[in-house]
Design a protein around this motif. Structure first.
Motif, PDB file in Angstrom:
ATOM      1  N   ARG A  14      -8.611  -0.568  -5.724  1.00 14.57           N
ATOM      2  CA  ARG A  14      -8.819  -0.527  -4.269  1.00 14.57           C
ATOM      3  C   ARG A  14      -7.618  -1.085  -3.522  1.00 14.57           C
ATOM      4  NH1 ARG A  14     -13.891   0.180  -2.169  1.00 14.57           N
ATOM      5  NH2 ARG A  14     -13.288  -1.142  -0.436  1.00 14.57           N
TER       6      ARG A  14
ATOM      7  N   ALA B  87      -5.023   1.586  -3.550  1.00 11.65           N
ATOM      8  CA  ALA B  87      -5.357   2.691  -2.649  1.00 11.65           C
ATOM      9  C   ALA B  87      -5.278   2.278  -1.185  1.00 11.65           C
ATOM     10  CB  ALA B  87      -6.757   3.211  -2.965  1.00 11.65           C
ATOM     11  N   GLY B  88      -5.251   0.963  -0.938  1.00  9.75           N
ATOM     12  CA  GLY B  88      -5.198   0.507   0.448  1.00  9.75           C
ATOM     13  C   GLY B  88      -6.575   0.310   1.051  1.00  9.75           C
ATOM     14  N   LEU B  89      -7.621   0.347   0.219  1.00  7.85           N
ATOM     15  CA  LEU B  89      -8.977   0.130   0.735  1.00  7.85           C
ATOM     16  C   LEU B  89      -9.256  -1.355   0.894  1.00  7.85           C
ATOM     17  CD1 LEU B  89     -10.749   2.807  -1.475  1.00  7.85           C
ATOM     18  CD2 LEU B  89     -10.143   2.998   0.938  1.00  7.85           C
TER      19      LEU B  89
ATOM     20  N   GLU C 221      -2.005   2.902   5.723  1.00  7.28           N
ATOM     21  CA  GLU C 221      -3.393   3.355   5.580  1.00  7.28           C
ATOM     22  C   GLU C 221      -3.542   4.150   4.284  1.00  7.28           C
ATOM     23  OE1 GLU C 221      -5.978   5.089   8.398  1.00  7.28           O
ATOM     24  OE2 GLU C 221      -4.858   4.325  10.109  1.00  7.28           O
ATOM     25  N   PRO C 222      -4.754   4.184   3.727  1.00  9.01           N
ATOM     26  CA  PRO C 222      -4.959   4.922   2.474  1.00  9.01           C
ATOM     27  C   PRO C 222      -4.456   6.362   2.544  1.00  9.01           C
ATOM     28  CG  PRO C 222      -6.933   3.694   3.027  1.00  9.01           C
ATOM     29  CD  PRO C 222      -5.975   3.497   4.165  1.00  9.01           C
ATOM     30  N   LYS C 223      -4.650   7.019   3.688  1.00  7.41           N
ATOM     31  CA  LYS C 223      -4.312   8.445   3.756  1.00  7.41           C
ATOM     32  C   LYS C 223      -2.808   8.675   3.616  1.00  7.41           C
ATOM     33  CE  LYS C 223      -3.845   8.841   8.775  1.00  7.41           C
ATOM     34  NZ  LYS C 223      -2.986   9.824   9.429  1.00  7.41           N
TER      35      LYS C 223
ATOM     36  N   VAL D 172      -2.246   8.803  -2.793  1.00  8.57           N
ATOM     37  CA  VAL D 172      -2.928   8.569  -4.059  1.00  8.57           C
ATOM     38  C   VAL D 172      -4.280   9.270  -4.001  1.00  8.57           C
ATOM     39  CG1 VAL D 172      -1.831   6.331  -4.424  1.00  8.57           C
ATOM     40  CG2 VAL D 172      -4.051   6.432  -3.304  1.00  8.57           C
TER      41      VAL D 172
ATOM     42  N   MET E 148      -8.239   9.163  -5.691  1.00  3.43           N
ATOM     43  CA  MET E 148      -9.068   8.158  -6.367  1.00  3.43           C
ATOM     44  C   MET E 148     -10.434   8.743  -6.690  1.00  3.43           C
ATOM     45  SD  MET E 148      -9.718   4.241  -5.260  1.00  3.43           S
ATOM     46  CE  MET E 148     -10.880   3.176  -6.094  1.00  3.43           C
TER      47      MET E 148
END
Lengths: 384, 286
Positions: free
Chosen positions: A60, A63-65, A84-86, A90, A92
């Motif tokens: 996580r 992924a940047g969560l 940001e995750p986007k 990556v 997941m």
């Protein structure tokens, strides 16, 4: 690693992923402590550890969560702080799959492409190709709630694999499948990874899965990477007793033992065995109390006369080709794996007395009594 | 959805419960169509002998009831009805929108502390009467008394704790990984909430909207103390049907009450198919 430059002007390409001293705390639990890890491009790295070891948190954070408290996450050499995750490029697969419940299998798999504005015909082509690979063509127009666990799992796999990100994060992607499908799909995963030259980071609590697919295994325990090694090294030279116990089934035998320097022997389990050269080198001239690690397949049955160890057979577990035997005497209990055919030949049965010998002295492991660390031949008990 | 057979005992208990629940509704509807002579007749008249719509007419034409020799109704209910419609719709929209933002914020981006949600709820821990007077004083200083802006503001504020808490429970039910999957798939945080979170808790949003609307629609205390001449709402208007000459106009009150029930029943009926839970089934393993 602390000097890694921010721009891609280095002569050697930056690893796909680098974690530098990542710490993460959730309220009262320290989820990650000082996690440092490098994942080279086109490799298959596995995070192996029991539940609560920090596998999911690590994924996580990448992924940047979740945001690390301290430490850096670098993807392709770029510090991801504040990304940001986007934007991290990556993909997941979540532990609980997290399919979009209101969208069909097709829509679930198409989602990453649709969000990126791919043309509908390109999307259709890719989804159908992926559906074929994962054998889910027949459920593409169904909603997740009408699918079986394995079908959902494959849709989730498809949703991640349909993209070409720089890194795939897989959180126990095979956990809800039945055993056969699991073995089939993990081979498929490995093949996909090799063929596409993709970089995979997979979390699993299952050491067989880890050994089967990994180029490198990062063994996680209580939020720390305790060993980073190739699968065979992890098995042959575990960093400590816990690692040795976690990797391998039946579990490794850990027995209190004493090294007697003059004769080059080890007193263990009410008997005496000859020390391997590695052990002799590790201990030198000092008489030492330690814990001996013997993998069940390193032990063999022997005639009572030649046996270095003796005990009563208390359990026989036939597993087809091999059988697991438990032998107990006053000092210890030993598990060994032997050919099933040999049991009949030797007339082994529960309740009978049986001789045991060390078949492969080179594979004996020594652990420090107090720290549990493996004692390496060069004499120091440091993890390598 | 197959009908289950009730055991006889359960049927009796349910029947009793229904009778108790529905009796006031029955009585209100009957009173609404009674002529003034039947309103407080003794012994009670259950079913009016001569049903009439005069009570409903009186709502919009105060003189109509004069046909029965009853007078003293000063004001038509039109303004109150529109006042209620306006204040309730706008305040409910505000309350649910802000509540949705805070519910997602607390659930997904909070630090897990239970204090913030409790502080939000603490606004409802006072009896409304205790805070009504301070509000009148504050509002009269800033010119918000007797205005819909003031009424809407206080309605939205008073119902916000409920909308936040209700929506919070729906957001909590939704596995966060589903919206995180959207972020990984390429959505921004905001877009992930707009395209995943909100559609998936739609049923909860409808239920909350209905509940908040009912609260606002039937609110009396704040409306009473904040309305003088410019604004009115149905509950306040209900209290105005007390005349010096004819006493309380029960039939007219009942007529307005029946009218006030209609939109709520209509809303409840329209959204009932969206109230089903289990929207997220299939998202996660098992």
């Amino acid at each position: 690693m602390s000097t890694s430059p921010p721009l891609n002007t280095t002569p050697t390409p930056a690893p796909t992923l680098a974690l530098e001293q990542v710490h993460k705390r959730f309220r009262s639990t320290q989820a990650l402590r000082d996690v440092t890890l490098t994942v080279p491009e086109a490799s298959f790295t596995v995070l192996l550890g029991p539940a609560g070891a920090g596998k999911t948190t690590t994924l996580r954070v990448i992924a940047g969560l979740d945001q690390p408290d301290t430490g850096r996450v670098l993807l392709g050499g770029q510090d991801m702080h504040g990304w940001e995750p986007k934007n991290r490029n990556v993909a997941m697969i979540f532990d609980n799959l997290a399919l979009y419940p209101n969208r069909t299998g097709y829509q679930n798999m198409a989602s990453p492409l649709r969000i990126r504005g791919e043309k509908p015909e390109v999307i259709r082509e890719k989804v159908e190709a992926m559906g074929k690979t994962l054998k889910v063509l027949h459920i593409l127009d169904r909603l997740p709630r009408t699918m079986s666990g394995g079908e959902r799992q494959r849709i989730a796999l498809g949703r991640a694999l349909i993209r070409t990100p720089q890194l795939f994060l897989l959180d126990e992607p095979l956990s809800s499948l039945d055993a056969m499908l699991r073995i089939e799909l993990r081979a498929e995963l490995k093949r996909l990874q090799r063929e596409c030259g993709a970089t995979f980071l997979m979390a699993t609590p299952d050491y067989t899965e880890a050994l089967a697919v990994a180029d490198t295994v990062a063994l996680l325990r209580e939020g720390q990477v305790v060993q980073l090694a190739g699968p065979q090294v992890l098995y042959d030279l575990p960093v400590d007793r816990e690692a040795a116990r976690f990797v391998g089934a039946p579990q490794i035998n850990c027995l209190p033992a004493r090294y007697v320097p003059g004769q080059g022997r080890v007193e263990v389990a009410g008997g005496s065995i000859s020390a391997s050269p590695a052990l002799a080198q590790a201990f030198g001239d000092a008489e030492t109390l330690f814990e001996l690690g013997v993998r069940p397949e390193c032990l063999a049955l022997a005639d009572p006369g030649d046996a270095s160890l003796r005990g009563e057979v208390i359990d026989v577990e036939p597993l087809g080709l091999k059988s697991v035997l438990t032998v107990r005497n006053d000092a210890a209990e030993l598990r060994l794996v032997v050919e099933t055919a040999e049991l009949a030949r030797r007339g082994v049965a529960v309740g009978r007395s049986q001789g045991v010998t060390v078949a492969n002295p080179g594979a004996l492991l020594a652990f420090d009594m107090h720290t549990g660390l493996r004692i390496a031949p060069d004499g120091d008990a440091k993890a390598q | 959805m197959h009908a289950k057979k009730l055991s006889p005992l359960l049927a009796v208990v349910m029947g009793l419960a229904l009778a108790v629940t529905l009796f006031p509704v029955f009585w209100i509807v009957m009173t609404a169509i009674k002529p003034p002579t039947d309103w407080n007749a003794s012994p009670a008249i259950w079913i009016p002998s001569e049903p009439t719509h005069i009570n409903f007419l009186t709502l919009f034409d105060p003189e109509a009831i004069g046909a029965y020799g009853v007078g003293g109704v000063s004001q038509s209910a039109t303004k109150a009805v529109w006042g209620s419609v306006r204040a309730s719709i706008i305040a409910t929209a505000l309350s649910v929108s802000i509540g949705l933002l805070s519910a997602i914020g607390i659930t997904r981006y909070g630090n897990g502390s239970k204090i913030a949600p409790l502080v939000i709820l603490s606004g409802r821990m006072f009896p409304p009467a205790a805070i009504a007077v301070p509000f009148v004083i504050i509002f009269s200083n800033v010119g918000l008394t007797d205005s819909y802006v003031g009424l809407i503001a206080i309605y939205a504020a008073a119902t916000l704790p409920f909308s936040t808490w209700m929506l919070k429970s729906f957001v909590e039910d939704l596995p966060r990984e589903v919206e995180e999957a959207a972020m990984i798939d390429g959505r921004s945080r905001l877009m992930a909430h707009l395209t995943v979170t909100i559609p998936l808790i739609r049923g909860g949003i409808f239920a909350t909207t209905l509940f908040i609307f009912i609260l606002n629609w039937s609110e009396f205390m704040f409306s009473l103390v904040l309305s003088y001449t410019n604004i009115s709402t149905i509950p306040v208007q209900l209290a105005r049907y007390v005349t010096a000459t004819a006493g309380t106009l029960y039939g007219v009150q009942a007529a307005l009450a029946v009218l006030a029930m209609v939109p709520l029943m209509l809303m409840g009926y329209l959204i009932q198919s969206h109230l089903a839970r289990g929207m997220t089934f299939g998202a996660i393993k098992q």
